[in-house]
Design a protein around this motif. Structure first.
Motif, mmCIF file in Angstrom:
data_model
loop_
_atom_site.group_PDB
_atom_site.id
_atom_site.type_symbol
_atom_site.label_atom_id
_atom_site.label_comp_id
_atom_site.label_asym_id
_atom_site.label_seq_id
_atom_site.Cartn_x
_atom_site.Cartn_y
_atom_site.Cartn_z
ATOM 1 N N ASN A 81 0.801 -1.216 0.000
ATOM 2 C CA ASN A 81 0.000 0.000 0.000
ATOM 3 C C ASN A 81 0.840 1.276 0.000
ATOM 4 O OD1 ASN A 81 -2.372 -1.466 0.034
ATOM 5 N ND2 ASN A 81 -2.430 -1.538 2.257
ATOM 6 N N ASP A 82 2.015 1.228 0.610
ATOM 7 C CA ASP A 82 2.805 2.438 0.783
ATOM 8 C C ASP A 82 3.862 2.570 -0.308
ATOM 9 O OD1 ASP A 82 1.402 2.970 3.117
ATOM 10 O OD2 ASP A 82 2.783 1.773 4.324
ATOM 11 N N TRP A 83 3.843 3.697 -1.000
ATOM 12 C CA TRP A 83 4.818 3.988 -2.039
ATOM 13 C C TRP A 83 4.923 5.495 -2.181
ATOM 14 C CZ3 TRP A 83 2.592 6.672 -6.037
ATOM 15 C CH2 TRP A 83 1.211 6.550 -6.168
ATOM 16 N N ASP A 84 6.012 5.942 -2.759
ATOM 17 C CA ASP A 84 6.239 7.370 -2.950
ATOM 18 C C ASP A 84 7.002 7.566 -4.244
ATOM 19 O OD1 ASP A 84 6.348 10.094 -2.526
ATOM 20 O OD2 ASP A 84 7.890 10.013 -0.976
ATOM 21 N N ILE A 85 6.656 8.606 -4.951
ATOM 22 C CA ILE A 85 7.372 8.995 -6.161
ATOM 23 C C ILE A 85 8.059 10.317 -5.862
ATOM 24 C CG2 ILE A 85 7.168 9.694 -8.570
ATOM 25 C CD1 ILE A 85 4.767 7.804 -8.762
ATOM 26 N N ILE A 86 9.378 10.327 -5.953
ATOM 27 C CA ILE A 86 10.166 11.516 -5.643
ATOM 28 C C ILE A 86 10.754 12.041 -6.944
ATOM 29 C CG2 ILE A 86 12.091 12.455 -4.321
ATOM 30 C CD1 ILE A 86 11.754 10.010 -2.431
ATOM 31 N N LYS A 87 10.316 13.218 -7.354
ATOM 32 C CA LYS A 87 10.878 13.880 -8.530
ATOM 33 C C LYS A 87 12.017 14.769 -8.038
ATOM 34 C CE LYS A 87 6.395 14.125 -10.820
ATOM 35 N NZ LYS A 87 5.388 15.043 -11.361
ATOM 36 N N PHE A 88 13.221 14.457 -8.459
ATOM 37 C CA PHE A 88 14.347 15.257 -7.977
ATOM 38 C C PHE A 88 15.043 16.026 -9.086
ATOM 39 C CE2 PHE A 88 15.937 10.995 -8.726
ATOM 40 C CZ PHE A 88 17.124 11.199 -9.393
ATOM 41 N N GLY A 145 9.773 19.210 -9.206
ATOM 42 C CA GLY A 145 10.999 18.498 -8.869
ATOM 43 C C GLY A 145 11.776 19.244 -7.803
ATOM 44 N N LEU A 146 12.653 18.540 -7.118
ATOM 45 C CA LEU A 146 13.437 19.165 -6.053
ATOM 46 C C LEU A 146 14.352 20.264 -6.580
ATOM 47 C CD1 LEU A 146 14.445 16.056 -3.902
ATOM 48 C CD2 LEU A 146 12.699 17.763 -3.411
ATOM 49 N N VAL A 164 17.239 11.925 0.007
ATOM 50 C CA VAL A 164 17.298 12.450 -1.360
ATOM 51 C C VAL A 164 17.301 13.978 -1.343
ATOM 52 C CG1 VAL A 164 16.047 12.606 -3.544
ATOM 53 C CG2 VAL A 164 16.295 10.406 -2.408
ATOM 54 N N GLU A 165 16.467 14.582 -0.518
ATOM 55 C CA GLU A 165 16.456 16.045 -0.420
ATOM 56 C C GLU A 165 17.802 16.570 0.041
ATOM 57 O OE1 GLU A 165 13.269 17.782 1.796
ATOM 58 O OE2 GLU A 165 11.744 16.941 0.468
#
Length: 115
Positions: free
Chosen positions: A9-16, A22-23, A80-81
């Motif tokens: 159920n748990d997921w994350d999409i990180i746009k960097f 995006g970051l 990542v940040e």
């Protein structure tokens, strides 16, 4: 990868990257700085992070997909940040995460002894 996301159920999409939301665009990082900092998130670093906090991390271009427990998603986003926005080596954060995990394990052990 899609099956893993659908099964958990748990997921994350990180746009960097420099794309919208995006970051790099969020923190005002240039394209040249982005390529330099993206190298900090090399395959061995991502694998070590994933193994440490029990999640799966997939990098496709300038997008990370993280699948795992919600606490793991938060840790990966923070790492990542720090790498992209503040140019902090992931090894520093990995060491911090290891210490935090060891504290939790020690607290649980002491609590079990009290019972």
């Amino acid at each position: 990868m899609a099956i893993r996301i659908l099964n958990r159920n748990d997921w994350d999409i990180i746009k960097f990257g420099c794309q919208k939301d995006g970051l790099c665009s969020k923190f005002g990082i240039t394209r040249e700085q982005f390529f330099e900092r993206r190298n900090l998130l090399s395959h061995p670093s991502l694998k070590e992070i994933g193994d440490l906090i029990l999640c799966d991390i997939f990098m496709v271009g300038d997008i990370l997909v993280v699948v795992g427990p919600i606490n793991s998603l938060k840790w990966v986003r923070t790492i990542v940040e720090d790498c992209i926005a503040h140019k902090i080596l992931p090894g520093v954060r990995i060491k911090f995460v290891k210490e935090a995990i060891m504290l939790v394990v020690e607290e649980r052990r002491l609590e079990a002894l009290r019972l």
